[in-house]
Design an enzyme around this catalytic site. Structure first.
Site, short mmCIF file in Angstrom:
data_model
loop_
_atom_site.label_atom_id
_atom_site.label_comp_id
_atom_site.label_asym_id
_atom_site.label_seq_id
_atom_site.Cartn_x
_atom_site.Cartn_y
_atom_site.Cartn_z
N ASP A 13 10.05 2.32 0.59
CA ASP A 13 10.01 1.52 1.82
C ASP A 13 10.79 2.14 2.97
O ASP A 13 11.36 1.45 3.80
CB ASP A 13 10.53 0.08 1.55
CG ASP A 13 9.81 -0.56 0.40
OD1 ASP A 13 8.59 -0.44 0.34
OD2 ASP A 13 10.49 -1.16 -0.46
N LYS A 16 7.73 5.71 5.46
CA LYS A 16 7.06 7.03 5.40
C LYS A 16 5.70 7.00 6.09
O LYS A 16 5.29 7.98 6.69
CB LYS A 16 6.84 7.44 3.93
CG LYS A 16 8.11 7.63 3.14
CD LYS A 16 7.81 7.94 1.70
CE LYS A 16 7.30 6.79 0.88
NZ LYS A 16 8.21 5.67 0.64
N GLY A 40 3.33 0.30 -0.89
CA GLY A 40 2.92 -0.48 0.27
C GLY A 40 3.26 0.29 1.54
O GLY A 40 4.40 0.69 1.72
N HIS A 41 2.27 0.55 2.36
CA HIS A 41 2.52 1.23 3.63
C HIS A 41 2.02 0.33 4.74
O HIS A 41 0.88 -0.10 4.69
CB HIS A 41 1.71 2.54 3.75
CG HIS A 41 1.96 3.50 2.66
ND1 HIS A 41 3.15 4.16 2.50
CD2 HIS A 41 1.16 3.95 1.68
CE1 HIS A 41 3.07 4.96 1.46
NE2 HIS A 41 1.88 4.84 0.94
N THR A 129 6.31 -4.30 -9.94
CA THR A 129 5.34 -4.97 -9.07
C THR A 129 4.23 -5.66 -9.87
O THR A 129 3.34 -6.26 -9.27
CB THR A 129 4.70 -3.94 -8.11
OG1 THR A 129 4.07 -2.93 -8.90
CG2 THR A 129 5.73 -3.31 -7.20
N GLN A 226 6.72 5.33 -2.95
CA GLN A 226 8.06 4.95 -3.45
C GLN A 226 9.10 5.93 -2.89
O GLN A 226 8.90 6.44 -1.81
CB GLN A 226 8.10 4.89 -4.99
CG GLN A 226 7.28 3.73 -5.58
CD GLN A 226 5.84 4.10 -5.83
OE1 GLN A 226 5.55 5.16 -6.36
NE2 GLN A 226 4.92 3.23 -5.47
P1 IMP Z 1 6.56 -0.44 -10.73
O1 IMP Z 1 6.33 0.76 -9.89
O2 IMP Z 1 5.64 -1.58 -10.40
O3 IMP Z 1 6.59 -0.11 -12.19
O4 IMP Z 1 8.04 -1.00 -10.40
C1 IMP Z 1 9.22 -0.28 -10.75
C2 IMP Z 1 10.27 -0.38 -9.66
O5 IMP Z 1 9.83 0.32 -8.52
C3 IMP Z 1 10.53 -1.82 -9.18
O6 IMP Z 1 11.90 -1.95 -8.84
C4 IMP Z 1 9.69 -1.92 -7.93
O7 IMP Z 1 10.18 -2.91 -7.05
C5 IMP Z 1 9.84 -0.51 -7.38
N1 IMP Z 1 8.73 -0.11 -6.51
C6 IMP Z 1 7.48 0.22 -6.87
N2 IMP Z 1 6.74 0.55 -5.81
C7 IMP Z 1 7.55 0.45 -4.75
C8 IMP Z 1 7.37 0.70 -3.35
O8 IMP Z 1 6.31 1.10 -2.86
N3 IMP Z 1 8.45 0.49 -2.58
C9 IMP Z 1 9.64 0.09 -3.07
N4 IMP Z 1 9.86 -0.14 -4.36
C10 IMP Z 1 8.82 0.04 -5.20
#
Ligand code: IMP
Length: 426
Positions: A13, A16, A40-41, A129, A226
């Protein structure tokens, strides 16, 4: 030919998408190399706001081809929904989106499995997520239950695999939660067969395609999702995502060697945020944290969760910058810090009485770490209209200089608002 990479140096977040969007004019190809629709962008473009998840940011630019490369995990239903959202708004995607036949496919069992696994961790939940990302990557590494995009086009094999995998998955899921809903392999097969037909025009060997484009001299931009501190190898394990979300993922996730990259841009927020669980040394639990959350609209693009907010952490971010080997920094959301009397930047940790600037590898050490802050004067002026360095008040200049000094990298971009023009090119 120019090859650029844009990578987040914190916990995601970092905005980018705005830097990618800014650079897209100079590139013909934009590549996502890891993650899936957990990302998420938000991009503001032509007076409109677009929220993208699996699609690369390049998709908003006519003439740019966007690639979802082999290192990504793809839920084809989510992909088609996102594509439809754009075509409904008049964006023509014909010939502009490619999906690797080596990318792995997210199935309903990945989401069901993640739900039971996350709830079984109770207070120690990762806070994922819930999109089946980690469980899909686990099956990729485990191989026995994995299904790739290319497999969707071998119907007999697909039917058999769906039947076998669904039977095994439901047994595992029900071992943790006996009340879990059933999986219907015949319905899943039909659903995914229809998805396969719908995305077929996009499916290619993206590695071969990218190498051809590089040979032809196309400018290629790698878009990280990420951030580096969520990298499964280099991040705050186990509170990470399941892919290499630092620059380390570019080579494995696209088949393009990192040595062809000639510009590596590390993106940082002027403060720190994180969603989900895990250590966060500079987290603020007070009214300043709430002020940053409200002013920066720090709520998740994908899940809507309030983001945890804190001061800029040069120990964590500097580590991200070293792991990625970035050449320069983009400092985002600087405008959010206006109006504060005094600002803090973490320049070291104190762990059980020892001072260090190294980022610890174990969460127990991170949980024990106390931030050592450098105090800086704030500024009261609104900086959203600043377009060059000289437009910034002394406090904001000093703040950016401090970030640059502590990360030992030049600052190349400063963002002072969500719009494209609200950017200072240093
Ligand atoms: P996952 O990617 O859904 O397995 O989540 C693992 C961790 O990465 C969690 O803490 C999510 O909140 C974080 N996370 C996954 N995608 C994003 C993103 O695009 N931005 C910020 N945090 C993310």
């Amino acid at each position: 030919m120019s090859v650029t990479s844009v990578v987040g140096l914190q916990w995601g977040d970092e905005a980018k998408g705005k830097i990618v969007d800014l650079l897209t004019d100079e590139h013909q190809v934009v590549v996502r190399y890891q993650g899936g629709n957990n990302a998420g962008h938000t991009v503001k473009f032509g007076g409109e706001t677009y929220k993208l998840s699996l699609l690369p940011t390049g998709i908003l630019r006519p003439g740019v081809v966007s690639v979802i490369a082999n290192g990504c995990v793809v839920h084809p239903g989510a992909l088609l929904k996102e594509m439809r959202g754009l075509t409904d708004r008049g964006i023509d995607l014909t010939g502009r989106l490619l999906v690797s036949d080596r990318a792995h496919v997210i199935f309903p069992w990945h989401i069901a499995e993640e739900a039971v696994l996350e709830s079984s961790r109770k207070q120690d939940a990762i806070g994922t997520t819930m999109r089946g990302i980690g469980t899909c990557y686990r099956d990729k590494a485990g191989r026995t239950h994995a299904i790739r995009v290319g497999d969707l086009y071998h119907e007999d094999l697909l039917r058999q695999r769906v039947e076998d995998v669904a039977a095994q998955k439901i047994a595992v899921i029900r071992a943790v939660d006996p009340s879990a809903a059933a999986l219907d392999p015949a319905a899943i097969f039909e659903e995914y067969r229809a998805y396969a037909a719908a995305i077929k025009p996009c499916v290619v060997d993206s590695t071969a395609w990218l190498h051809k484009k590089l040979r032809e001299g196309s400018n290629v931009l790698f878009e990280g999702a990420q951030g580096s501190l969520l990298d499964v190898d280099h991040g705050t394990f186990p509170f990470v995502t399941s892919s290499n979300s630092s620059a380390a993922g570019i080579h494995t996730g696209s088949g393009v060697p990192e040595r062809v990259i000639d510009r590596m841009i590390g993106v940082v927020k002027a403060y720190t945020t994180r969603v989900g669980g895990g250590p966060f040394v500079t987290e603020l639990h007070d009214e300043i944290g709430q002020h940053i959350r409200d002013t920066g609209n720090e709520y998740g693009t994908v899940t809507g969760r309030p983001r945890r907010c804190g001061w800029f952490d040069a120990v964590a971010t500097g580590y991200g910058a070293r792991v990625c080997g970035v050449d320069c920094i983009a400092v985002m959301l600087l405008d959010v810090l206006a109006q504060l009397d005094e600002l803090s930047v973490c320049e070291a940790y104190e762990i059980r009485g020892e001072r260090t600037t190294d980022f610890p590898s174990h969460v127990a050490d991170l949980q024990a770490a106390k931030p050592v802050f450098r105090k800086l004067p704030g500024w009261k002026q609104d900086i959203t209209g600043a377009r060059k360095l000289g437009d910034l008040p002394a406090g904001a200049r000093k703040y950016v200089d401090t970030v640059s000094e502590l990360l030992d990298r030049p600052v190349a971009y400063i963002s002072v608002g969500p719009d494209r023009e609200q950017t200072i090119l240093v």
